[in-house]
Design an enzyme around this catalytic site. Sequence first.
Site, PDB file in Angstrom:
ATOM      1  N   ARG A 183       2.543  12.182  -9.213  1.00 42.94           N
ATOM      2  CA  ARG A 183       3.047  10.998  -9.152  1.00 42.94           C
ATOM      3  C   ARG A 183       4.338  10.573  -9.387  1.00 42.94           C
ATOM      4  O   ARG A 183       5.126   9.750  -8.829  1.00 42.94           O
ATOM      5  CB  ARG A 183       2.142   9.797  -9.794  1.00 42.94           C
ATOM      6  CG  ARG A 183       0.585   9.624  -9.551  1.00 42.94           C
ATOM      7  CD  ARG A 183       0.066   8.495  -9.851  1.00 42.94           C
ATOM      8  NE  ARG A 183      -1.309   8.386 -10.245  1.00 42.94           N
ATOM      9  CZ  ARG A 183      -2.484   8.128  -9.120  1.00 42.94           C
ATOM     10  NH1 ARG A 183      -1.601   7.829  -8.185  1.00 42.94           N
ATOM     11  NH2 ARG A 183      -3.448   8.173  -9.367  1.00 42.94           N
ATOM     12  N   ASP A 237      -4.561   5.579   5.631  1.00 41.44           N
ATOM     13  CA  ASP A 237      -5.213   7.034   5.997  1.00 41.44           C
ATOM     14  C   ASP A 237      -6.361   6.323   7.044  1.00 41.44           C
ATOM     15  O   ASP A 237      -6.015   6.295   8.407  1.00 41.44           O
ATOM     16  CB  ASP A 237      -5.606   7.705   5.043  1.00 41.44           C
ATOM     17  CG  ASP A 237      -6.073   9.108   5.415  1.00 41.44           C
ATOM     18  OD1 ASP A 237      -6.199   9.558   6.330  1.00 41.44           O
ATOM     19  OD2 ASP A 237      -6.522  10.031   4.380  1.00 41.44           O
ATOM     20  N   PHE A 251      -2.275  16.208   3.430  1.00 44.12           N
ATOM     21  CA  PHE A 251      -2.461  15.584   2.258  1.00 44.12           C
ATOM     22  C   PHE A 251      -1.045  15.489   1.477  1.00 44.12           C
ATOM     23  O   PHE A 251      -0.502  16.785   1.441  1.00 44.12           O
ATOM     24  CB  PHE A 251      -3.304  16.208   1.499  1.00 44.12           C
ATOM     25  CG  PHE A 251      -3.910  15.437   0.181  1.00 44.12           C
ATOM     26  CD1 PHE A 251      -4.866  14.304   0.254  1.00 44.12           C
ATOM     27  CD2 PHE A 251      -3.413  15.799  -1.047  1.00 44.12           C
ATOM     28  CE1 PHE A 251      -5.195  13.624  -0.877  1.00 44.12           C
ATOM     29  CE2 PHE A 251      -3.651  14.903  -2.216  1.00 44.12           C
ATOM     30  CZ  PHE A 251      -4.455  13.958  -1.997  1.00 44.12           C
ATOM     31  N   GLU A 264       0.863  -1.181   0.015  1.00 41.00           N
ATOM     32  CA  GLU A 264      -0.111   0.066   0.204  1.00 41.00           C
ATOM     33  C   GLU A 264       0.815   1.250   0.173  1.00 41.00           C
ATOM     34  O   GLU A 264       2.137   1.222   0.530  1.00 41.00           O
ATOM     35  CB  GLU A 264      -1.120  -0.043   1.208  1.00 41.00           C
ATOM     36  CG  GLU A 264      -2.322  -0.489   0.900  1.00 41.00           C
ATOM     37  CD  GLU A 264      -3.263   0.673   0.313  1.00 41.00           C
ATOM     38  OE1 GLU A 264      -2.642   1.370  -0.316  1.00 41.00           O
ATOM     39  OE2 GLU A 264      -4.375   0.496   0.353  1.00 41.00           O
ATOM     40  N   ASP A 265       0.265   2.495  -0.860  1.00 39.95           N
ATOM     41  CA  ASP A 265       1.041   3.583  -0.548  1.00 39.95           C
ATOM     42  C   ASP A 265       0.924   4.284   0.726  1.00 39.95           C
ATOM     43  O   ASP A 265       1.806   4.741   1.507  1.00 39.95           O
ATOM     44  CB  ASP A 265       0.647   4.567  -1.633  1.00 39.95           C
ATOM     45  CG  ASP A 265      -0.880   4.533  -1.740  1.00 39.95           C
ATOM     46  OD1 ASP A 265      -1.510   4.111  -0.849  1.00 39.95           O
ATOM     47  OD2 ASP A 265      -1.304   5.271  -2.683  1.00 39.95           O
TER      48      ASP A 265
END
Length: 179
Positions: free
Chosen positions: A164, A102, A151, A98-99
């Site tokens: 990205r 959250d 964010f 996973e990046d």
Amino acid sequence: MHPDLDRIVLTEQQIQDRITEIGADISRDYGDESVLLIAVLRGASLFIADLARRITSPVEIDFMAVSSYGSSRQSSGVVRIIKDLEELIEGRHVLVVEDILDTGLTLKYLLKNLASRKPATLEVVTLLSKEDKQRVPISCRYVGFSVPDEFVVGYGLDYAERYRNLPYIGVLKPEIYSG
Ligand code: 5GP
């Protein structure tokens, strides 16, 4: 630094050094057993590419894509599988890549779905985990970095599909959101 960024949170060197460490941990834990890395598109694509190259255990790679309902900056927890795995995972050692973790809602759904396919083991590696964020409990075996609840973009993470490709991770200037 990219002109749209307010500041860098993690440099390219920090990210790559940490991935080398995680790769060594994974290689130690899985040894000669084959591990199937599953990345959730699209954010984790850069991470899985770098991580796979730091693992010495036999590695296979597969991808899933999910879409979360609601706005892109707010997780709703209602997830739809857009692209499913090519591989069958029953009896295999699965490591979800996973990046960013959250709220954990997306991952919770995915893990439940994957567990129902009866892998031998099912673990998670996330590059980033947001500190102090109210989230559903997820046991994440490998965590790259804890980051503040802001964010972030870069290194696979986007805002409106941009940024990205930045090799580092940072916070956007506020006017980028409002403009
Ligand atoms: P969760 O369901 O854990 O709240 O959301 C997870 C997904 O939301 C991540 O895989 C990522 O796509 C997106 N996300 C959450 N926080 C951020 C962030 O700070 N920046 C970016 N670019 N995406 C985020």
